[in-house]
Design a protein around this motif. Structure first.
Motif, mmCIF file in Angstrom:
data_model
loop_
_atom_site.group_PDB
_atom_site.id
_atom_site.type_symbol
_atom_site.label_atom_id
_atom_site.label_comp_id
_atom_site.label_asym_id
_atom_site.label_seq_id
_atom_site.Cartn_x
_atom_site.Cartn_y
_atom_site.Cartn_z
ATOM 1 N N PRO A 73 52.544 36.115 52.137
ATOM 2 C CA PRO A 73 51.958 37.395 52.541
ATOM 3 C C PRO A 73 52.840 38.602 52.256
ATOM 4 C CG PRO A 73 52.748 36.205 54.461
ATOM 5 C CD PRO A 73 52.838 35.254 53.302
ATOM 6 N N GLY A 74 54.147 38.410 52.119
ATOM 7 C CA GLY A 74 55.041 39.537 51.900
ATOM 8 C C GLY A 74 55.113 40.031 50.475
ATOM 9 N N GLY A 75 54.585 39.248 49.531
ATOM 10 C CA GLY A 75 54.616 39.647 48.137
ATOM 11 C C GLY A 75 56.008 39.615 47.537
ATOM 12 N N ASP A 76 56.109 40.101 46.296
ATOM 13 C CA ASP A 76 57.370 40.069 45.551
ATOM 14 C C ASP A 76 57.846 41.453 45.126
ATOM 15 O OD1 ASP A 76 57.717 37.159 45.403
ATOM 16 O OD2 ASP A 76 55.919 37.214 44.125
ATOM 17 N N PHE A 77 56.961 42.219 44.470
ATOM 18 C CA PHE A 77 57.366 43.478 43.861
ATOM 19 C C PHE A 77 56.340 44.566 44.147
ATOM 20 C CE2 PHE A 77 58.944 40.139 40.814
ATOM 21 C CZ PHE A 77 60.281 40.207 41.220
ATOM 22 N N HIS A 78 56.777 45.805 43.931
ATOM 23 C CA HIS A 78 55.927 46.975 44.133
ATOM 24 C C HIS A 78 55.442 47.483 42.783
ATOM 25 C CE1 HIS A 78 55.471 51.459 44.724
ATOM 26 N NE2 HIS A 78 54.624 50.971 45.610
ATOM 27 N N LEU A 79 54.167 47.833 42.690
ATOM 28 C CA LEU A 79 53.581 48.356 41.463
ATOM 29 C C LEU A 79 53.121 49.789 41.695
ATOM 30 C CD1 LEU A 79 52.578 47.738 38.520
ATOM 31 C CD2 LEU A 79 50.385 47.106 39.548
ATOM 32 N N GLN A 80 53.645 50.726 40.903
ATOM 33 C CA GLN A 80 53.236 52.122 40.964
ATOM 34 C C GLN A 80 52.755 52.522 39.578
ATOM 35 O OE1 GLN A 80 53.226 54.142 43.749
ATOM 36 N NE2 GLN A 80 52.126 55.614 42.468
ATOM 37 N N GLY A 81 51.433 52.659 39.445
ATOM 38 C CA GLY A 81 50.890 52.865 38.111
ATOM 39 C C GLY A 81 51.088 51.604 37.291
ATOM 40 N N LEU A 116 54.928 42.266 33.830
ATOM 41 C CA LEU A 116 54.544 41.228 34.780
ATOM 42 C C LEU A 116 53.089 41.385 35.206
ATOM 43 C CD1 LEU A 116 57.659 41.312 37.147
ATOM 44 C CD2 LEU A 116 57.355 40.051 34.993
ATOM 45 N N VAL A 117 52.410 40.263 35.339
ATOM 46 C CA VAL A 117 51.068 40.240 35.912
ATOM 47 C C VAL A 117 51.210 39.952 37.405
ATOM 48 C CG1 VAL A 117 48.805 39.127 35.891
ATOM 49 C CG2 VAL A 117 50.047 39.486 33.731
ATOM 50 N N LEU A 118 50.778 40.904 38.233
ATOM 51 C CA LEU A 118 50.870 40.792 39.680
ATOM 52 C C LEU A 118 49.480 40.581 40.266
ATOM 53 C CD1 LEU A 118 53.371 43.734 40.343
ATOM 54 C CD2 LEU A 118 53.893 41.328 39.917
ATOM 55 N N VAL A 119 49.419 39.888 41.395
ATOM 56 C CA VAL A 119 48.139 39.570 42.041
ATOM 57 C C VAL A 119 48.236 39.865 43.536
ATOM 58 C CG1 VAL A 119 47.509 37.798 40.346
ATOM 59 C CG2 VAL A 119 48.828 37.151 42.379
ATOM 60 N N ASP A 120 47.080 39.881 44.199
ATOM 61 C CA ASP A 120 47.061 40.054 45.648
ATOM 62 C C ASP A 120 47.845 38.927 46.316
ATOM 63 O OD1 ASP A 120 45.473 42.337 45.458
ATOM 64 O OD2 ASP A 120 43.607 41.193 45.596
ATOM 65 N N ASN A 121 48.460 39.242 47.436
ATOM 66 C CA ASN A 121 49.292 38.254 48.124
ATOM 67 C C ASN A 121 48.440 37.138 48.725
ATOM 68 O OD1 ASN A 121 51.492 39.915 47.563
ATOM 69 N ND2 ASN A 121 51.286 41.016 49.496
ATOM 70 N N PRO A 122 48.748 35.883 48.419
ATOM 71 C CA PRO A 122 48.005 34.759 48.990
ATOM 72 C C PRO A 122 48.476 34.485 50.415
ATOM 73 C CG PRO A 122 49.744 33.918 47.608
ATOM 74 C CD PRO A 122 49.796 35.422 47.471
ATOM 75 N N PRO A 123 47.724 33.701 51.176
ATOM 76 C CA PRO A 123 48.118 33.410 52.565
ATOM 77 C C PRO A 123 49.508 32.804 52.681
ATOM 78 C CG PRO A 123 45.856 32.727 52.183
ATOM 79 C CD PRO A 123 46.403 33.104 50.848
ATOM 80 N N GLN A 124 49.907 31.982 51.712
ATOM 81 C CA GLN A 124 51.214 31.322 51.807
ATOM 82 C C GLN A 124 52.378 32.232 51.401
ATOM 83 O OE1 GLN A 124 48.832 30.508 49.601
ATOM 84 N NE2 GLN A 124 49.686 30.120 47.572
ATOM 85 N N ARG A 179 54.329 50.735 36.498
ATOM 86 C CA ARG A 179 55.758 50.460 36.643
ATOM 87 C C ARG A 179 55.989 49.525 37.820
ATOM 88 N NH1 ARG A 179 56.569 50.751 32.234
ATOM 89 N NH2 ARG A 179 58.806 50.601 32.651
ATOM 90 N N VAL A 180 56.873 48.560 37.626
ATOM 91 C CA VAL A 180 57.191 47.590 38.670
ATOM 92 C C VAL A 180 58.608 47.858 39.175
ATOM 93 C CG1 VAL A 180 57.411 45.143 39.253
ATOM 94 C CG2 VAL A 180 55.709 45.873 37.571
ATOM 95 N N ASP A 181 58.756 47.877 40.508
ATOM 96 C CA ASP A 181 60.089 48.048 41.080
ATOM 97 C C ASP A 181 60.231 47.153 42.301
ATOM 98 O OD1 ASP A 181 59.464 49.551 43.639
ATOM 99 O OD2 ASP A 181 58.659 51.000 42.202
ATOM 100 N N ASP A 182 61.415 47.172 42.877
ATOM 101 C CA ASP A 182 61.720 46.302 44.004
ATOM 102 C C ASP A 182 61.915 47.096 45.290
ATOM 103 O OD1 ASP A 182 62.188 43.721 45.073
ATOM 104 O OD2 ASP A 182 64.349 44.047 45.024
ATOM 105 N N ALA A 183 61.482 48.378 45.279
ATOM 106 C CA ALA A 183 61.789 49.251 46.401
ATOM 107 C C ALA A 183 60.585 49.581 47.278
ATOM 108 C CB ALA A 183 62.424 50.551 45.886
ATOM 109 N N GLY A 184 59.403 49.630 46.727
ATOM 110 C CA GLY A 184 58.242 50.054 47.500
ATOM 111 C C GLY A 184 57.850 49.068 48.584
ATOM 112 N N GLU A 185 57.215 49.568 49.619
ATOM 113 C CA GLU A 185 56.831 48.703 50.742
ATOM 114 C C GLU A 185 55.549 47.923 50.472
ATOM 115 O OE1 GLU A 185 56.700 50.797 54.380
ATOM 116 O OE2 GLU A 185 58.794 51.468 54.294
ATOM 117 N N SER A 186 54.615 48.508 49.751
ATOM 118 C CA SER A 186 53.360 47.821 49.438
ATOM 119 C C SER A 186 53.608 46.907 48.246
ATOM 120 C CB SER A 186 52.262 48.835 49.116
ATOM 121 O OG SER A 186 51.074 48.182 48.741
#
Length: 232
Positions: free
Chosen positions: A137-145, A127-135, A147-154
């Motif tokens: 703000p909570g984002g969708d997924f967490h990226l660590q290195g 997946l290509v992820l981007v900075d959260n836009p104003p509309q 790897r994409v997961d659904d658990a991280g807070e950032s």
């Protein structure tokens, strides 16, 4: 590698502009959104492109034809009068996409990501992820290195650009269903990779955002670069 443009949505937030035409045919910078994307995909080396159709899909087919004018061949996945959501739309199009990994891009995003062909390897998705836009703000997924997961807070926002293996859709029905639950299941198995794209990304989801893109193109502030080679 083949590419798919997701173009079947109704475009409710774009009304009244979408009352008479599908959102992918709305123009910015003098050309329909989907034409900009077609040109970029062809420049990136995609010669076989699938487009799914639902709401006023016949207008898209009539406008684009077989794709020869854009240096590609277009195959259409017709979903009938009601769109099958992202997951169902991708699943319906698999016979046209083949057995190899493919790229899928939302027709209503503008992004300067190079859209290079990329094999996700053992992953089911990249997946290509981007900075959260104003509309959003909570984002969708967490990226660590990578790897994409659904658990991280950032969290980051999913751009609508993803590379998928057909196996991601194994066991799914030929019906309407969202993509996110499939991705979360694959994340739980450790089989979703990703990247953080820090360039320009715009979700062209409202008339105001379409006008903003049109203004950016008029002043050269939304230039999409030519494709660059990439090592998977």
């Amino acid at each position: 590698m083949r590419a798919m443009i997701l173009a079947a949505g109704r475009g409710e937030r774009m009304r009244p502009l979408t009352d008479t035409r599908p959102k992918p045919l709305l123009a910015a910078g003098g050309e329909p959104l989907i034409v900009h994307l077609l040109r970029r995909l062809a420049a990136a080396g995609y010669k076989e492109i699938v487009i799914n159709l639902a709401y006023r899909g016949e207008m898209i087919r009539e406008a684009l034809g077989d794709g020869a004018a854009y240096g590609a061949h277009i195959a259409y996945s017709d979903e009938g009068k009601t769109a099958l959501e992202t997951g169902g739309g991708l699943r319906r199009a698999l016979p046209l996409l083949g057995d190899a990994p493919f790229l899928a891009v939302n027709a209503d995003v503008w992004c300067d990501h190079p859209l290079y062909p990329h094999d996700p390897g053992d992953d089911l998705a990249h997946l290509v992820l981007v900075d959260n836009p104003p509309q959003h703000p909570g984002g969708d997924f967490h990226l660590q290195g990578d790897r994409v997961d659904d658990a991280g807070e950032s969290r980051l926002t999913f751009s609508g650009i993803g590379y998928y293996r057909p196996e991601l859709f194994a066991g799914t029905p030929d019906d309407a269903f969202p993509l996110a639950p499939l991705l979360r299941r694959a994340m739980a198995a450790g089989r979703v990779g990703g990247e953080h794209h820090r360039g320009l990304w715009l979700d062209i989801g409202t008339p105001e955002r379409l006008a903003d893109l049109d203004a950016r193109l008029a002043t050269g502030r939304a230039h999409a670069p030519h494709a660059t080679p990439h090592r998977s």
